[in-house]
Design a protein around this motif. Sequence first.
Motif, PDB file in Angstrom:
ATOM      1  N   SER A 111       0.834  -1.206   0.000  1.00 44.99           N
ATOM      2  CA  SER A 111       0.000   0.000   0.000  1.00 44.99           C
ATOM      3  C   SER A 111       0.869   1.257   0.000  1.00 44.99           C
ATOM      4  CB  SER A 111      -0.956  -0.013   1.192  1.00 44.99           C
ATOM      5  OG  SER A 111      -0.227  -0.005   2.396  1.00 44.99           O
ATOM      6  N   VAL A 112       2.008   1.237   0.726  1.00 42.14           N
ATOM      7  CA  VAL A 112       2.920   2.384   0.715  1.00 42.14           C
ATOM      8  C   VAL A 112       3.501   2.570  -0.683  1.00 42.14           C
ATOM      9  CG1 VAL A 112       5.159   3.188   1.562  1.00 42.14           C
ATOM     10  CG2 VAL A 112       3.469   2.322   3.169  1.00 42.14           C
ATOM     11  N   THR A 113       3.864   1.463  -1.336  1.00 39.00           N
ATOM     12  CA  THR A 113       4.402   1.541  -2.689  1.00 39.00           C
ATOM     13  C   THR A 113       3.372   2.132  -3.644  1.00 39.00           C
ATOM     14  OG1 THR A 113       5.773  -0.386  -2.275  1.00 39.00           O
ATOM     15  CG2 THR A 113       5.400   0.186  -4.573  1.00 39.00           C
ATOM     16  N   ASP A 114       2.115   1.705  -3.528  1.00 39.98           N
ATOM     17  CA  ASP A 114       1.062   2.259  -4.392  1.00 39.98           C
ATOM     18  C   ASP A 114       0.873   3.753  -4.127  1.00 39.98           C
ATOM     19  OD1 ASP A 114       0.706  -0.212  -5.513  1.00 39.98           O
ATOM     20  OD2 ASP A 114      -1.072  -0.726  -4.298  1.00 39.98           O
ATOM     21  N   ALA A 115       0.918   4.144  -2.846  1.00 45.07           N
ATOM     22  CA  ALA A 115       0.742   5.555  -2.518  1.00 45.07           C
ATOM     23  C   ALA A 115       1.901   6.380  -3.077  1.00 45.07           C
ATOM     24  CB  ALA A 115       0.636   5.747  -1.011  1.00 45.07           C
ATOM     25  N   VAL A 116       3.134   5.895  -2.912  1.00 49.37           N
ATOM     26  CA  VAL A 116       4.303   6.615  -3.437  1.00 49.37           C
ATOM     27  C   VAL A 116       4.230   6.692  -4.949  1.00 49.37           C
ATOM     28  CG1 VAL A 116       6.817   6.453  -3.706  1.00 49.37           C
ATOM     29  CG2 VAL A 116       5.779   6.119  -1.463  1.00 49.37           C
ATOM     30  N   LYS A 117       3.796   5.628  -5.591  1.00 52.04           N
ATOM     31  CA  LYS A 117       3.675   5.611  -7.050  1.00 52.04           C
ATOM     32  C   LYS A 117       2.655   6.660  -7.507  1.00 52.04           C
ATOM     33  CE  LYS A 117       2.345   2.569 -10.848  1.00 52.04           C
ATOM     34  NZ  LYS A 117       1.814   1.258 -11.193  1.00 52.04           N
ATOM     35  N   GLY A 118       1.503   6.718  -6.773  1.00 51.21           N
ATOM     36  CA  GLY A 118       0.487   7.707  -7.136  1.00 51.21           C
ATOM     37  C   GLY A 118       0.998   9.130  -6.966  1.00 51.21           C
ATOM     38  N   VAL A 119       1.716   9.375  -5.860  1.00 48.50           N
ATOM     39  CA  VAL A 119       2.263  10.718  -5.629  1.00 48.50           C
ATOM     40  C   VAL A 119       3.291  11.052  -6.698  1.00 48.50           C
ATOM     41  CG1 VAL A 119       3.704  12.060  -4.043  1.00 48.50           C
ATOM     42  CG2 VAL A 119       1.779  10.749  -3.161  1.00 48.50           C
ATOM     43  N   ALA A 120       4.150  10.105  -7.031  1.00 47.18           N
ATOM     44  CA  ALA A 120       5.182  10.343  -8.044  1.00 47.18           C
ATOM     45  C   ALA A 120       4.559  10.600  -9.409  1.00 47.18           C
ATOM     46  CB  ALA A 120       6.134   9.145  -8.120  1.00 47.18           C
ATOM     47  N   GLU A 121       3.520   9.832  -9.757  1.00 47.25           N
ATOM     48  CA  GLU A 121       2.863  10.047 -11.047  1.00 47.25           C
ATOM     49  C   GLU A 121       2.192  11.407 -11.111  1.00 47.25           C
ATOM     50  OE1 GLU A 121       0.236   6.818 -11.797  1.00 47.25           O
ATOM     51  OE2 GLU A 121       1.853   5.460 -12.372  1.00 47.25           O
ATOM     52  N   SER A 122       1.505  11.790 -10.039  1.00 43.61           N
ATOM     53  CA  SER A 122       0.840  13.099 -10.067  1.00 43.61           C
ATOM     54  C   SER A 122       1.868  14.228 -10.086  1.00 43.61           C
ATOM     55  CB  SER A 122      -0.113  13.238  -8.881  1.00 43.61           C
ATOM     56  OG  SER A 122       0.618  13.241  -7.672  1.00 43.61           O
ATOM     57  N   ALA A 123       2.979  14.047  -9.341  1.00 43.57           N
ATOM     58  CA  ALA A 123       4.018  15.079  -9.358  1.00 43.57           C
ATOM     59  C   ALA A 123       4.664  15.165 -10.746  1.00 43.57           C
ATOM     60  CB  ALA A 123       5.079  14.777  -8.306  1.00 43.57           C
TER      61      ALA A 123
END
Length: 191
Positions: A106-118
């Motif tokens: 779940s942390v990996t998915d959250a970091v991935k989402g933040v990185a994609e939006s950034a």
Amino acid sequence: MEQILPVALVVLACVGVWAVVEIALTMRSARRDIDKLTASATEVIEQTQPVVAKLDGIADELEPAAKRVAPLLDKTTGTVGTADESLARLNGILQDVSSVSGAASSVTDAVKGVAESAASGVAGVVSRLRGDAPASGRAPKLDGATDPEPPAPADDPARGEGRYVDYDAVAAAQTQDAGEPAGAAESQKED
């Protein structure tokens, strides 16, 4: 009657002699049978004595092993108990690993989402600074990212969702398109 008595005594004596002879013959045959039976029993005993001696030797050899079985069973019971405890600990460890893996996912998915939006935001800012407008009017995306499907309108009757068709509203809309005021359509309906 006096003559009958000596004849009866002679017959009785003959019967007695016959009975004694029969008893003697029976005893002789019984003695032969007993001798045969004794000889057979002696032969069987002679044949079984080596087998009994071997069984006796096997029992003597097994006695020390039998004395070692009880401690071996105690050790086996202890080993099984230890293995059971180890399996219980392993089960707890695997549950902890599973929960940690889930949290890491779940942390990996959250970091991935933040990185994609950034990355999308930075790409949009850079394209605006360069003066490039996206050809499709959409913000630029990372490689491998897919476009989300546009949401379907809520009132689309083809989807089977939304509200029921209101024929009064449809008729009013058609009359407004034709140039009649909305109130005229309602007055016609009331008539």
